[in-house]
Design an enzyme around this catalytic site. Structure first.
Site, PDB file in Angstrom:
ATOM      1  N   TYR A 106       0.831  -1.203   0.000  1.00 34.44           N
ATOM      2  CA  TYR A 106       0.000   0.000   0.000  1.00 34.44           C
ATOM      3  C   TYR A 106       0.869   1.259   0.000  1.00 34.44           C
ATOM      4  CZ  TYR A 106      -2.878   3.837   1.542  1.00 34.44           C
ATOM      5  OH  TYR A 106      -3.492   5.060   1.617  1.00 34.44           O
ATOM      6  N   ASN A 283       2.046  10.573   6.912  1.00 33.28           N
ATOM      7  CA  ASN A 283       1.084   9.617   7.447  1.00 33.28           C
ATOM      8  C   ASN A 283       1.332   9.441   8.948  1.00 33.28           C
ATOM      9  OD1 ASN A 283       0.120   6.228   6.487  1.00 33.28           O
ATOM     10  ND2 ASN A 283      -1.121   7.984   6.978  1.00 33.28           N
ATOM     11  N   GLN A 370     -20.137  26.191  57.835  1.00 31.36           N
ATOM     12  CA  GLN A 370     -19.230  25.608  56.844  1.00 31.36           C
ATOM     13  C   GLN A 370     -19.279  26.469  55.579  1.00 31.36           C
ATOM     14  OE1 GLN A 370     -20.647  21.637  56.101  1.00 31.36           O
ATOM     15  NE2 GLN A 370     -22.428  22.318  54.969  1.00 31.36           N
ATOM     16  N   TYR A 373     -19.866  25.748  48.527  1.00 29.92           N
ATOM     17  CA  TYR A 373     -19.248  24.695  47.710  1.00 29.92           C
ATOM     18  C   TYR A 373     -18.003  25.141  46.947  1.00 29.92           C
ATOM     19  CZ  TYR A 373     -23.235  21.484  48.238  1.00 29.92           C
ATOM     20  OH  TYR A 373     -24.172  20.630  48.719  1.00 29.92           O
ATOM     21  N   ARG A 376     -15.275  24.888  49.606  1.00 33.15           N
ATOM     22  CA  ARG A 376     -15.318  23.695  50.477  1.00 33.15           C
ATOM     23  C   ARG A 376     -15.184  22.401  49.686  1.00 33.15           C
ATOM     24  NH1 ARG A 376     -20.092  21.075  52.716  1.00 33.15           N
ATOM     25  NH2 ARG A 376     -21.296  22.935  52.167  1.00 33.15           N
ATOM     26  N   ASN A 406       2.048   4.166   8.041  1.00 30.08           N
ATOM     27  CA  ASN A 406       1.556   2.918   7.455  1.00 30.08           C
ATOM     28  C   ASN A 406       2.019   2.875   5.990  1.00 30.08           C
ATOM     29  OD1 ASN A 406      -0.254   0.534   7.241  1.00 30.08           O
ATOM     30  ND2 ASN A 406      -1.368   1.855   5.818  1.00 30.08           N
ATOM     31  N   PHE A 422      -1.997   5.393  12.385  1.00 29.97           N
ATOM     32  CA  PHE A 422      -2.182   6.823  12.186  1.00 29.97           C
ATOM     33  C   PHE A 422      -3.499   7.325  12.756  1.00 29.97           C
ATOM     34  CE2 PHE A 422      -3.090   4.476   8.181  1.00 29.97           C
ATOM     35  CZ  PHE A 422      -4.479   4.478   8.287  1.00 29.97           C
ATOM     36  N   LYS A 477     -17.051  44.881  39.317  1.00 25.24           N
ATOM     37  CA  LYS A 477     -18.309  44.490  38.663  1.00 25.24           C
ATOM     38  C   LYS A 477     -18.071  44.079  37.216  1.00 25.24           C
ATOM     39  CE  LYS A 477     -22.237  46.298  39.789  1.00 25.24           C
ATOM     40  NZ  LYS A 477     -23.004  45.062  40.060  1.00 25.24           N
ATOM     41  N   ASN A 508     -13.656   5.768   2.683  1.00 26.50           N
ATOM     42  CA  ASN A 508     -12.542   4.984   3.209  1.00 26.50           C
ATOM     43  C   ASN A 508     -12.231   5.426   4.636  1.00 26.50           C
ATOM     44  OD1 ASN A 508     -10.109   3.279   3.141  1.00 26.50           O
ATOM     45  ND2 ASN A 508      -8.995   5.215   3.043  1.00 26.50           N
TER      46      ASN A 508
END
Length: 742
Positions: A106, A283, A370, A373, A376, A406, A422, A477, A508
């Site tokens: 090929y 390739n 606490q 998120y 924490r 290839n 590839f 801001k 292909n």
């Protein structure tokens, strides 16, 4: 994107030695694998840049080397060992032997892709046809200008020079592995182009990374072939010029003859690609892997900086950081969470603005019990990203040292195999994971920044982190809005590219990786998170300055406030009663000061004075305080006088305190181990000052206390450039060591 940071050679040597010999350090690195990886990569780049050259052999390429060569001019040299030369020679001989035996291979004597059913004996022209049909993408005249102007409506259509240099390096490394049937001249000429700072101008778009990145690599191959319509950027900066491929090869020959290279006349001439050599060059996955490597390198630094910004946010918010306690991570033992919690706790060490670092210092008496998120849950949020980034680095280094063209020659068995190495799906997954990690990091920075700016969430700081009267100073801001814009774009980019694959090339290439497209979007995400990081740092530094300014005002004014109360009430109440009620009075003073953060200074002091004196009135009417004098009217008069005295003294003291702080903030002594480094770098090295509100308005004059005024955006831009060029991360790494070698 990142530049080197100067560092004494002995520091680097000591660091590298500790990586080899320090058993205790090895234990630490196992518990902080991401930081160890990030720091080790950074140190390696510094060493490579200082050395100025690096030797490659097909098996030792890493992300640090890709960065050092593609961005910092480190020159690659191919290991000219007998073993490597023999590998190259054997692969060519095996391929020719198969051809002599009449085998159809090929891309050597067949057509390409969906036309693999075609046959030819014209092996040389077939390789020419390969690069010819791939050199098909779009470049504009702007891409050929050495110094294009800024008046373009569209982004450049050519790849950044660093991407192309990295692609050439990775392609060299792949080809010298001995599976590609290429000659020494091909790979050495490719390396020589990098060494001479000659970079092909390669189109940005057009690759689907199916049979590798055929189109981009074909332009690189076109330079080796001496194609006069393929151009290179020669040199850098103001001296850069654009020349075509024949001129570039002629210049290389001329330079090598000048340097007494006797065989240069032949060695660096235009190359007629032999059987398979065109495929060996075009390739493969080199461009995708390069862009992913550069993006991953930046992302690792941003991931670490996000933890440092989390510490800065926590100090701004006066957080209770018991959430960094190792027990929490140990009972949910994800390695990323363990590392993030450990990093955060070590970075927060010594902070005078947070609570919860001590073993029993973990219960808030007032306000939230606490934290929210955004800070924490940061170990749980960042932790999985650290794990994915480590895994992505492992995948990518494996790809950098792989054979991806290839067909492939097996020198041990003398066989030739057709396959699909590839197909760059591994690189796609690296890019997708990295981009998703960036989105997660950006979302956390966005949430933390919003919380610091919002007066209903920032634990007593003024709205928009205004240092002066908030009715006329809106300070952060605009940054709050910017962050929403950055995060919106970042979230869009986080969508998978791999789910948009289209069938190509006569069906292909019915499945193709889109790795380069994904890596490009990941680089865009890097840029956005760098912007968000710079903005979050600017906001966080403003926040800790304000936290310290108000904290120290309260500390300094307490005695004066108590003296005013004593002076006004001592004739009316027993001294013992006045002493006993001081804590109640001061608690109310601080509580009201925090609650009135959105008021201008005079209104704020008025409300605080009124609320404070009312504590005395409440205690009097509740019977908890007894009169020393029988006239109740005197008590009310004393209260009115006390409130007025307290208000006037407070506004005067605050204005003086504020003015002194504006002149020279004393924040450093209250910061943690990690944020001190960040604060010092930005405030002192970069010269980005504490923002003083309306006084910074350029219409009111061009200077503030002897320093030039700039817009908020200009100050943030300075931090952004330091994030992008690596000087900020480098300073942190050096100053923190990085946390004893990670």
């Amino acid at each position: 994107m990142t530049s080197q940071v100067p560092l004494a050679q002995e520091v680097l040597d000591d660091t590298m030695a500790s990586h080899e010999t320090d058993k205790e350090g090895e234990t630490t690195r196992r518990s902080t694998p991401h930081l160890a990886l990030t720091y080790r990569t950074w140190v390696t780049i510094q060493n490579l840049v200082r050395a100025g050259r690096v030797e490659i052999n097909g098996y030792n390429l890493d992300i640090a080397t890709v960065v050092a060569v593609s961005r910092f001019g480190c020159k690659p040299v191919i290991e000219k060992s007998p073993e490597l030369l023999e590998r190259l020679k054997e692969s060519q001989e095996i391929l020719l032997e198969h051809m002599r035996n009449g085998r159809k291979i090929y891309g050597v004597n067949t057509g390409f892709g969906g036309n693999a059913d075609l046959r030819t004996d014209n092996l040389i022209n077939l390789q020419r046809a390969l690069t010819q049909h791939q050199q098909s993408a779009i470049l504009t005249q702007d891409d050929f200008e050495a110094h294009p102007d800024g008046d373009r409506e569209f982004s450049p259509h050519s790849m950044p020079t660093s991407w192309v240099k990295g692609s050439m390096l990775v392609r060299c490394n792949t080809n010298v592995r001995g599976h590609s049937a290429v000659s020494w001249k091909v790979v050495d000429t490719l390396a020589e182009l990098i060494r001479r700072d000659m970079t092909p101008i390669v189109p940005l778009r057009g690759s689907i990374s199916a049979s590798g990145d055929l189109m981009p690599l074909s332009y690189i191959a076109g330079v080796l072939q001496g194609n006069p319509d393929i151009f290179v950027r020669y040199g850098g900066g103001k001296d850069m010029k654009v020349i075509n491929a024949p001129q570039a090869l002629e210049e290389i020959r001329h330079l090598n003859i000048q340097e007494n290279e006797t065989d240069a006349e032949d060695q660096y001439s235009a190359i007629t690609l032999g059987p398979k050599e065109g495929l060996a060059l075009v390739n493969g996955t080199a461009p995708s892997a390069t862009v992913a490597a550069l993006a991953l390198y930046e992302t690792n630094q941003l991931a670490f900086l996000s933890q440092l910004v989390t510490c800065l946010s926590s100090e701004t918010l006066a957080a209770n950081v018991e959430w960094t306690h190792p027990f929490i991570a140990e009972v949910r033992p994800h390695p990323g969470q363990i590392e993030a919690a450990q990093n955060l706790r070590r970075l927060l060490d010594g902070s005078g603005l947070v609570t919860g670092l001590g073993e029993h210092d973990n219960s808030a008496q007032e306000g939230l019990v606490q934290d929210r998120y955004a800070v924490r849950s940061s170990p749980q949020w960042v932790g999985p990203q650290l794990e994915d980034l480590c895994f992505a680095a492992d995948q990518l280094v494996r790809e950098l040292n792989s054979t991806t063209d290839n067909p492939l020659v097996n020198s041990e068995t003398g066989t030739v195999h057709c396959g699909a190495n590839f197909q760059a799906a591994s690189v796609t997954m690296v890019a997708e994971k990295t981009r998703l990690c960036l989105q997660m990091i950006g979302k956390m920075l966005f949430a933390q920044t919003s919380e610091m700016i919002n007066p209903t969430l920032n634990n007593g700081l003024p709205p928009n982190l205004a240092p002066d009267d908030p009715s006329l100073s809106y300070c952060m801001k605009g940054v709050d809005i910017n962050m929403a814009a950055y995060q919106s774009e970042l979230a869009f980019l986080a969508n998978a590219v791999s789910s948009h694959v289209q069938s190509a090339e006569m069906h292909n290439q019915s499945i193709n990786s889109l790795a380069l497209v994904s890596a490009r979007y990941t680089m865009q995400s890097v840029e956005l998170v760098a912007m968000m990081t710079a903005s979050a740092i600017y906001v966080g530094l403003q926040g800790v300055d304000l936290r310290v300014m108000h904290k120290t005002f309260l500390e300094d004014f307490r005695k004066e406030a108590m003296d005013i109360i004593d002076q006004n009430f001592l004739p009316n109440f027993e001294e013992e009663d006045l002493l006993s009620m001081q804590q109640n009075v001061w608690d109310k003073f601080c509580e009201t000061w925090t609650a009135t953060a959105s008021d201008d200074a005079e209104q704020r002091c008025q409300k605080v004075a009124h609320a404070t004196v009312n504590v005395v009135l409440r205690l009097f009417y509740s019977g908890e305080m007894s009169l020393a004098a029988p006239d109740e009217a005197d008590v009310h008069l004393a209260m009115l006088n006390c409130e007025e005295d307290l208000e006037q003294a407070m506004i005067c003291a605050f204005r003086t305190h504020q003015s002194d702080f504006f002149e020279k903030p004393w924040t450093m002594q209250y910061l943690s181990r990690g944020t001190q480094v960040l604060y010092q770098f930005v405030r002192e090295e970069l010269g980005v000052p504490f923002y003083r509100g309306l006084a910074e308005n350029m219409e009111l004059g061009n200077e503030t206390s002897g320093r030039p005024k700039q817009t908020i955006g200009s100050w943030i831009s300075m931090i952004y450039e330091a994030v992008c060029d690596g000087s900020l991360a480098g300073d942190v790494f050096v100053s923190l060591g990085c946390l004893a070698g990670a």
